[in-house]
Design an enzyme around this catalytic site. Structure first.
Site: not given
Ligand code: UD1
Ligand code: CA
Length: 457
Positions: A16, A138
């Site tokens: 996004r 979340g």
């Molecule tokens: C996540 C939380 C959500 C919370 C929010 C807070 C989950 C499933 N959801 O959602 O409950 O309210 O953050 O901001 O955890 N990342 C990885 N590898 C992956 C996926 C993500 O390293 O495979 C990292 C991303 O770079 C990021 C973080 O994890 O820094 C969070 O991932 P993102 O996809 O932004 O989660 P949200 O949808 O924001």
């Protein structure tokens, strides 16, 4: 006390953001999101910091400084739970683990410490916050007894759950051993087909385990950055926080909503900054320094009682006491101004040392110059420092007077107390205390008539 290891999640693309760069490299207040997170994490002095990276290959690893970091690659971004699992093999199973998200930049070290404390080496502790607009986060679902039951992602939530304002900030703490077991049990049965880290909450509850929600009262801490607009909102919140801190310490800001600091700022008593000024890098303002509106100041030291008028660009300059700068002045790197100098409108100075009491009040360029004290630089004076290949030095000794519209062809020296006549092009050294000028006869042509437009035009 048990050792604490921290896992930082930074592997996501951040679709996004509509950018090719990994999201955690976006900047907030001049510093990448991940550097903000690492700053707070380092303040905890954990025994190890593991950073999970992935999208963009080594981009995050390449630009993030840190010999103290253990980099763990997540080759496919299969969700936050999967990301944490990649780091688990490197974690001492007898330690406590704190998981933080690289895109949640404003959680302070104190709050992280509180979370670690809340887990008390046996529980799963979650950081939550209550937001007036919880969209996108979340939601923390609680059972009728008030205990946390599960976390439901926005995309998987019912309308009733979407109405919950308590959100999951994303940070959690628990003993490594328990976390490893829980992670093995999560699946990807959800609308995004991802392994959600948040699913461990429901598992712990189902097992009759201990879940503690640690709520932060500061909603700004909870800010997660997922889109361009959220980044802009986070920037304003961050700037506002910095501005109030500076004002608490005595800096006058005409309007904290129109002030940006992208780096560090120190200041003496009585310093004041007008609206729309951007401070970048390391800036030091002496006592009673005032900066006018619409200035850009980067990596500068400005002495006591100096006044910077509106619309100046000051970059890499060291400015003495009681100087008058601007309006519309431009100081470039390696400019050093002595005490009481005046640099007026449309004056550009680069890599030059200017002595005390010297004035360049309008429309001049001084580059690679060594200018003494009490020199007067007239309007339109140019040091011609560049021959197309090399840069050359101009030396102007104390008390010299350089008449308006003069070109000083470097290398050249103007002696102490010399006067250069207006409109001169100086190609060789001018002796001290003498008038040097290039002359061209001024003629008036008697038979000249102004041209006239013809009737047919
Ligand atoms: C996540 C939380 C959500 C919370 C929010 C807070 C989950 C499933 N959801 O959602 O409950 O309210 O953050 O901001 O955890 N990342 C990885 N590898 C992956 C996926 C993500 O390293 O495979 C990292 C991303 O770079 C990021 C973080 O994890 O820094 C969070 O991932 P993102 O996809 O932004 O989660 P949200 O949808 O924001
Ligand atoms: Ca996020």
């Amino acid at each position: 006390m048990k050792r604490t290891e921290v896992i930082v999640l930074a592997a996501g693309k951040g679709t996004r953001m509509h950018s090719d760069a990994p999201k955690v490299l976006q900047t907030l207040g001049g510093l990448s999101l991940i550097d903000h997170v690492l700053g707070s994490v380092r303040a905890l002095q954990p025994s190890r910091i593991h950073v999970v990276y992935g999208y963009g290959g080594g981009a995050v690893k390449d630009v993030t400084e840190g010999d103290d970091l253990n980099w763990v690659e997540q080759t496919e971004q299969l969700g936050t739970g999967h990301a944490v699992s990649q780091a688990i093999p490197f974690v001492d199973q007898d330690s406590d683990v704190l998981v933080v998200y690289g895109d949640v930049p404003l959680v302070g070290a104190d709050t992280m410490n509180r979370l670690i404390g809340a887990s008390k080496s046996r529980c799963l502790a979650l950081l939550t916050a209550v937001l007036p607009d919880p969209v996108g986060y979340g939601r923390v679902v609680r059972s009728s007894d008030g205990n946390v039951a599960e976390i439901v992602e926005e995309v998987d939530a019912t309308d009733e759950q979407k109405a919950i304002c308590e959100i999951n900030v994303g940070f959690l703490s628990s003993p490594a051993k328990l976390l490893s077991d829980w992670l093995r049990r999560i699946d990807d049965v959800n609308s995004q087909r991802e392994h959600y880290l948040t699913d461990i909450v429901g598992l712990v509850v189902a097992d009759g385990g201990c879940v503690v929600a640690c709520r932060t009262a500061d909603a700004v801490e909870a800010v997660g950055v997922n889109s361009v607009a959220e980044l802009a909102d986070a920037e304003r919140a961050f700037q506002n926080r910095q501005a109030y801190l500076l004002m608490d310490n005595g800096l006058t800001l005409r309007d904290p909503n129109r002030f940006d600091l992208r780096g560090s700022l120190t200041f003496g008593p009585g310093a004041a900054i007008d609206v729309n000024t951007i401070i970048e890098g390391r800036v030091q303002l002496g006592s009673r320094v005032t900066i006018g509106p619409n200035c850009y100041v980067r990596d500068c030291t400005i002495g006591d009682d100096t006044v910077v008028e509106a619309n100046c660009v000051l970059d890499g300059a060291t400015i003495g006491l009681s100087c008058m700068i601007g309006p519309f002045a431009r100081l470039r790197p390696q400019t050093e101004l002595g005490d009481g100098t005046r640099v007026g409108n449309f004056v550009e100075i680069k890599k030059s040392r200017i002595g005390s009491g010297t004035k360049a009040n309008h429309l001049a360029y001084l580059g690679d110059a060594e200018v003494g004290s009490n020199v007067n630089i007239g309007a339109g004076v140019i040091t011609c420092n560049y021959d197309g290949t090399y840069k050359h030095k101009t030396t102007i000794e104390n008390d010299a007077f350089i008449g308006s519209d003069t070109q000083l062809i470097a290398p050249v020296t103007i002696g102490r107390g010399a006067t250069i006549g207006a409109g001169s092009t100086i190609r060789r050294d001018a002796p001290p205390e003498k008038l040097t000028l290039t002359t061209e006869e001024t003629k008036t042509l008697g038979r000249w008539r102004p041209s006239k437009k013809s009737e047919t035009e």
